[in-house]
Design a protein around this motif. Structure first.
Motif, PDB file in Angstrom:
ATOM      1  N   ASN A 230       0.810  -1.220   0.000  1.00 64.75           N
ATOM      2  CA  ASN A 230       0.000   0.000   0.000  1.00 64.75           C
ATOM      3  C   ASN A 230       0.844   1.270   0.000  1.00 64.75           C
ATOM      4  OD1 ASN A 230       1.003  -0.288   2.567  1.00 64.75           O
ATOM      5  ND2 ASN A 230      -0.927   0.140   3.628  1.00 64.75           N
ATOM      6  N   TRP A 231       2.114   1.164  -0.424  1.00 65.49           N
ATOM      7  CA  TRP A 231       2.972   2.345  -0.369  1.00 65.49           C
ATOM      8  C   TRP A 231       2.472   3.454  -1.283  1.00 65.49           C
ATOM      9  CZ3 TRP A 231       6.613   3.227   3.196  1.00 65.49           C
ATOM     10  CH2 TRP A 231       7.391   4.369   3.026  1.00 65.49           C
ATOM     11  N   GLN A 232       2.003   3.102  -2.477  1.00 67.15           N
ATOM     12  CA  GLN A 232       1.490   4.125  -3.392  1.00 67.15           C
ATOM     13  C   GLN A 232       0.296   4.850  -2.787  1.00 67.15           C
ATOM     14  OE1 GLN A 232       2.785   5.154  -6.309  1.00 67.15           O
ATOM     15  NE2 GLN A 232       4.496   3.748  -6.039  1.00 67.15           N
ATOM     16  N   GLN A 233      -0.545   4.120  -2.094  1.00 65.96           N
ATOM     17  CA  GLN A 233      -1.701   4.730  -1.444  1.00 65.96           C
ATOM     18  C   GLN A 233      -1.255   5.707  -0.348  1.00 65.96           C
ATOM     19  OE1 GLN A 233      -4.283   1.909   0.480  1.00 65.96           O
ATOM     20  NE2 GLN A 233      -5.892   3.417   0.903  1.00 65.96           N
ATOM     21  N   ILE A 234      -0.257   5.295   0.433  1.00 70.62           N
ATOM     22  CA  ILE A 234       0.248   6.146   1.510  1.00 70.62           C
ATOM     23  C   ILE A 234       0.842   7.432   0.942  1.00 70.62           C
ATOM     24  CG2 ILE A 234       1.975   6.310   3.349  1.00 70.62           C
ATOM     25  CD1 ILE A 234       1.643   3.255   3.723  1.00 70.62           C
ATOM     26  N   GLN A 235       1.663   7.298  -0.097  1.00 69.45           N
ATOM     27  CA  GLN A 235       2.284   8.480  -0.686  1.00 69.45           C
ATOM     28  C   GLN A 235       1.256   9.373  -1.375  1.00 69.45           C
ATOM     29  OE1 GLN A 235       5.492   6.660  -3.069  1.00 69.45           O
ATOM     30  NE2 GLN A 235       6.919   7.478  -1.585  1.00 69.45           N
ATOM     31  N   GLY A 236       0.284   8.756  -2.051  1.00 71.99           N
ATOM     32  CA  GLY A 236      -0.746   9.543  -2.719  1.00 71.99           C
ATOM     33  C   GLY A 236      -1.592  10.342  -1.751  1.00 71.99           C
ATOM     34  N   ALA A 237      -1.748   9.826  -0.530  1.00 72.85           N
ATOM     35  CA  ALA A 237      -2.488  10.541   0.499  1.00 72.85           C
ATOM     36  C   ALA A 237      -1.626  11.547   1.257  1.00 72.85           C
ATOM     37  CB  ALA A 237      -3.095   9.540   1.490  1.00 72.85           C
ATOM     38  N   ALA A 238      -0.341  11.614   0.901  1.00 74.17           N
ATOM     39  CA  ALA A 238       0.609  12.516   1.561  1.00 74.17           C
ATOM     40  C   ALA A 238       0.648  12.274   3.071  1.00 74.17           C
ATOM     41  CB  ALA A 238       0.298  13.978   1.254  1.00 74.17           C
ATOM     42  N   HIS A 239       0.800  11.005   3.440  1.00 70.23           N
ATOM     43  CA  HIS A 239       0.917  10.605   4.837  1.00 70.23           C
ATOM     44  C   HIS A 239       2.299  10.031   5.098  1.00 70.23           C
ATOM     45  CE1 HIS A 239      -2.972  10.678   7.147  1.00 70.23           C
ATOM     46  NE2 HIS A 239      -3.400  11.011   5.949  1.00 70.23           N
ATOM     47  N   SER A 240       2.742  10.147   6.329  1.00 70.45           N
ATOM     48  CA  SER A 240       3.967   9.464   6.734  1.00 70.45           C
ATOM     49  C   SER A 240       3.626   8.013   7.073  1.00 70.45           C
ATOM     50  CB  SER A 240       4.589  10.150   7.948  1.00 70.45           C
ATOM     51  OG  SER A 240       3.828   9.883   9.113  1.00 70.45           O
ATOM     52  N   ILE A 241       4.608   7.151   6.904  1.00 71.92           N
ATOM     53  CA  ILE A 241       4.403   5.735   7.214  1.00 71.92           C
ATOM     54  C   ILE A 241       4.115   5.550   8.703  1.00 71.92           C
ATOM     55  CG2 ILE A 241       6.861   5.265   7.591  1.00 71.92           C
ATOM     56  CD1 ILE A 241       4.413   2.895   5.800  1.00 71.92           C
ATOM     57  N   HIS A 242       4.611   6.462   9.538  1.00 68.56           N
ATOM     58  CA  HIS A 242       4.413   6.345  10.985  1.00 68.56           C
ATOM     59  C   HIS A 242       2.998   6.730  11.420  1.00 68.56           C
ATOM     60  CE1 HIS A 242       8.769   6.035  10.951  1.00 68.56           C
ATOM     61  NE2 HIS A 242       8.743   5.727  12.228  1.00 68.56           N
ATOM     62  N   HIS A 243       2.222   7.339  10.538  1.00 71.97           N
ATOM     63  CA  HIS A 243       0.865   7.760  10.901  1.00 71.97           C
ATOM     64  C   HIS A 243      -0.179   7.163   9.975  1.00 71.97           C
ATOM     65  CE1 HIS A 243       3.463  10.776  12.836  1.00 71.97           C
ATOM     66  NE2 HIS A 243       2.569  10.704  13.794  1.00 71.97           N
ATOM     67  N   TRP A 244       0.174   6.016   9.373  1.00 66.89           N
ATOM     68  CA  TRP A 244      -0.776   5.282   8.555  1.00 66.89           C
ATOM     69  C   TRP A 244      -1.274   4.088   9.358  1.00 66.89           C
ATOM     70  CZ3 TRP A 244      -2.912   6.847   4.130  1.00 66.89           C
ATOM     71  CH2 TRP A 244      -3.645   5.926   3.374  1.00 66.89           C
ATOM     72  N   PRO A 245      -2.566   3.823   9.361  1.00 65.99           N
ATOM     73  CA  PRO A 245      -3.082   2.740  10.196  1.00 65.99           C
ATOM     74  C   PRO A 245      -2.710   1.360   9.657  1.00 65.99           C
ATOM     75  CG  PRO A 245      -4.841   3.677   8.858  1.00 65.99           C
ATOM     76  CD  PRO A 245      -3.641   4.545   8.648  1.00 65.99           C
ATOM     77  N   GLY A 246      -2.727   0.378  10.553  1.00 64.24           N
ATOM     78  CA  GLY A 246      -2.511  -1.002  10.144  1.00 64.24           C
ATOM     79  C   GLY A 246      -1.171  -1.551  10.591  1.00 64.24           C
ATOM     80  N   ASP A 247      -1.145  -2.867  10.787  1.00 59.46           N
ATOM     81  CA  ASP A 247       0.076  -3.528  11.263  1.00 59.46           C
ATOM     82  C   ASP A 247       1.201  -3.461  10.243  1.00 59.46           C
ATOM     83  OD1 ASP A 247      -1.117  -4.160  13.655  1.00 59.46           O
ATOM     84  OD2 ASP A 247      -1.715  -6.183  13.027  1.00 59.46           O
TER      85      ASP A 247
END
Length: 279
Positions: A230-247
């Motif tokens: 889900n890295w593309q989704q995280i980057q597209g949402a302009a979120h840091s990996i440390h504040h994205w939900p999920g294990d």
């Protein structure tokens, strides 16, 4: 202050993902950090949630580096607001600023830059005293922008996938760094190699990782970074990996924490970018 270039001479290996992953770890650790988006595609700027607005992007700062006021033109990442403005331990307000990328930097991505042009980024970073860490996201080439970044840096971190062409490209890049050190930047050192997008069930990746360990020894940094679906989704949402939900994101964040610690453990050298800008 440590200035670290994140480089790869092969595109598509996740160089910008590693840059933003390290930036996320630095924000979580409360390390005042500047990301310089030197890639003309400006993907790091998008992932960090910034736009230049009425400020100068990095390309225009490079055009007149001695007149560019870095502090007036960096843009705070949206990640800081999402993080609540402070580190988890409650330390002072965290800093994650961006020298915003743009296609304008492409005018310097040529193979024929002279020594004076190679010092442009060093001159810009003379105003970066309030940061402990500067991460420079380089384009995937050995043209002017990457060489400009290396001239301004203490260290180069290489990003590679455990595949045949990427491993071969990393070996060529290591040779290029040695040649560049001899001619332009004797204080530059390789910080290590990040194995990125590793698939644990792939026999090919296992073979190439063993090959990389044999070729590069302790320069192959740990931990390895697995493929993140889900890295593309995280980057597209302009979120840091440390504040994205999920294990999955939580586990990846922990890996970047460890990777950042390994990257910085050799300790900072004071003022190299400013010293080189005066030559």
């Amino acid at each position: 202050m440590q200035v670290v270039s994140i480089s790869s001479l092969k595109g598509g290996v996740g160089k910008t993902s590693v840059t933003t992953g390290l930036a996320s770890a630095a924000l979580a650790a409360g390390i005042p950090t500047l990301v310089v988006d030197l890639d003309p595609h400006a993907d790091a700027s998008t992932a960090l949630g910034v736009r230049p607005d009425d400020r100068l992007d990095i390309g225009r700062m490079l055009k007149a580096p001695r007149r560019a006021r870095l502090a007036d033109n960096v843009v705070p990442s949206d990640w800081v607001e999402r993080a609540g403005g402070s580190s988890p331990a409650g330390s002072p307000v965290s800093i994650l600023d961006v020298a915003v990328g743009s296609a304008y930097t492409g005018i310097y991505d040529r193979p024929d830059l002279g020594r004076r042009d190679l010092r442009r980024l060093s001159a810009v970073l003379a105003g970066a005293d309030n940061y402990e860490l500067v991460l420079v996201d380089c384009p995937p080439s050995l043209n002017g922008l990457t060489r400009m970044a290396w001239s301004a840096s203490d260290k180069v971190t290489l990003v590679a996938e455990p595949g045949l062409f990427s491993v071969a490209g990393t070996e060529r890049t290591m040779r290029a760094i040695q040649l560049f050190r001899q001619e332009f930047a004797p204080n530059l050192s390789p910080a290590g190699i990040v194995a990125n997008r590793v698939r644990s069930g792939s026999s090919e990746h296992s073979f190439r990782l063993a090959e990389m360990q044999s070729m590069f020894g302790e320069l192959l940094l740990s931990p390895f970074i697995p493929e993140q679906a889900n890295w593309q989704q995280i980057q597209g949402a302009a979120h840091s990996i440390h504040h994205w939900p999920g294990d999955s994101a939580k586990n990846a964040a922990g890996l970047y924490d460890a990777l950042l610690a390994n990257l910085m453990k050799s300790g900072p050298r004071t003022g190299p970018a400013r010293d080189r800008s005066r030559r």
